[in-house]
Design a protein around this motif. Sequence first.
Motif, PDB file in Angstrom:
ATOM      1  N   GLU A  86       1.189  -1.409  -0.002  1.00 65.74           N
ATOM      2  CA  GLU A  86       0.010   0.088  -0.071  1.00 65.74           C
ATOM      3  C   GLU A  86       1.337   1.069  -0.189  1.00 65.74           C
ATOM      4  O   GLU A  86       0.886   2.515  -1.328  1.00 65.74           O
ATOM      5  CB  GLU A  86      -0.658  -0.175   1.396  1.00 65.74           C
ATOM      6  N   PHE A  99       8.425  -2.141   3.068  1.00 72.25           N
ATOM      7  CA  PHE A  99       8.838  -3.819   3.808  1.00 72.25           C
ATOM      8  C   PHE A  99       9.742  -4.150   5.561  1.00 72.25           C
ATOM      9  O   PHE A  99       9.845  -5.105   4.859  1.00 72.25           O
ATOM     10  CB  PHE A  99       7.809  -4.935   3.153  1.00 72.25           C
ATOM     11  N   ASN A 125       5.240  -0.168  -3.437  1.00 72.78           N
ATOM     12  CA  ASN A 125       4.131   0.488  -2.521  1.00 72.78           C
ATOM     13  C   ASN A 125       3.598   0.566  -3.861  1.00 72.78           C
ATOM     14  O   ASN A 125       3.920   1.816  -5.102  1.00 72.78           O
ATOM     15  CB  ASN A 125       4.181   0.164  -2.193  1.00 72.78           C
ATOM     16  N   HIS A 203      -2.638  -8.492   2.920  1.00 70.10           N
ATOM     17  CA  HIS A 203      -1.730  -7.805   3.349  1.00 70.10           C
ATOM     18  C   HIS A 203      -1.145  -8.533   5.212  1.00 70.10           C
ATOM     19  O   HIS A 203      -1.960  -8.309   6.128  1.00 70.10           O
ATOM     20  CB  HIS A 203      -2.029  -6.183   3.753  1.00 70.10           C
TER      21      HIS A 203
HETATM   22  N1  URA Z   1       2.765  -1.598   4.356  1.00 64.82           N
HETATM   23  C1  URA Z   1       2.734  -1.718   3.068  1.00 64.82           C
HETATM   24  O1  URA Z   1       2.023  -1.384   2.386  1.00 64.82           O
HETATM   25  N2  URA Z   1       3.695  -1.105   2.612  1.00 64.82           N
HETATM   26  C2  URA Z   1       5.708  -1.149   3.470  1.00 64.82           C
HETATM   27  O2  URA Z   1       6.100  -0.952   2.547  1.00 64.82           O
HETATM   28  C3  URA Z   1       5.442  -1.335   5.214  1.00 64.82           C
HETATM   29  C4  URA Z   1       4.042  -1.630   5.145  1.00 64.82           C
END
Ligand code: URA
Length: 231
Positions: A86, A99, A125, A203
């Motif tokens: 996201e 992430f 993202n 997610h």
């Molecule tokens: N959530 C996401 O969607 N992207 C990220 O990079 C970290 C958490």
Amino acid sequence: MSKNINTKLIKLIKYYSLINHNLILKNKSINRYSQKQPNIQKDKAQSLKKLRDEIKDIKNCKLKESASNLVFSDGNPNSKVMIIGEGPGANEDKEGFPFVGRAGQLLDKMLNAINLNRTKVYITNVVNYRPPENRKPTEKEVKRYLPFLKRHIEIVNPKIILLLGSTAMNAILGNTDVISKVRGKWYKFEINKLKIYSIVSFHPAYLLRQPEQKKYSWIDLKMIREKLKKL
Ligand code: URA
């Protein structure tokens, strides 16, 4: 006798016309390994840098103004699998990579379960700057970043896209259903004549809150593992 000489002569002419004289006359060895690949990789790196610079230069963007870092991507741009989340959270904003927080640690475990890791996937993202207070990016923000994301996909040219969560799903597939209805199926996402197998899954941040849903993510991951074997 003269007919024989004629046939021989014709054969000889045909034979010499097949030879690339440049290769014979040049005394340089032929490098049979220098195929197009290195150039493709160089072009890809240049295109990614250009895209990154453009996002860095974005004007009048509230997300950029409140963020500390641009979060462009992580992983291997030559991999077959591209993962789209996201938007960056606090940890990602601090470190400049997607992430890397708790959700990222879970994502790494999920990838390991199907023998993948960050050297074998490419991660980005929908938006490249952290939305304040970890809110979802607005429709307007998604719209603004979508052309960047689409170019990002075109440059990486993956075989498979894994869309994590509803923001990535809405942005790429235009689907507004709940993830539980959409996940577990292959979709063909077409971009500039490229057809890319796409799959939606929960997610990892959602999975941290709802661990009982992990069994469904496992199914989706196995679908990716099987698809990769065929590609
Ligand atoms: N959530 C996401 O969607 N992207 C990220 O990079 C970290 C958490």
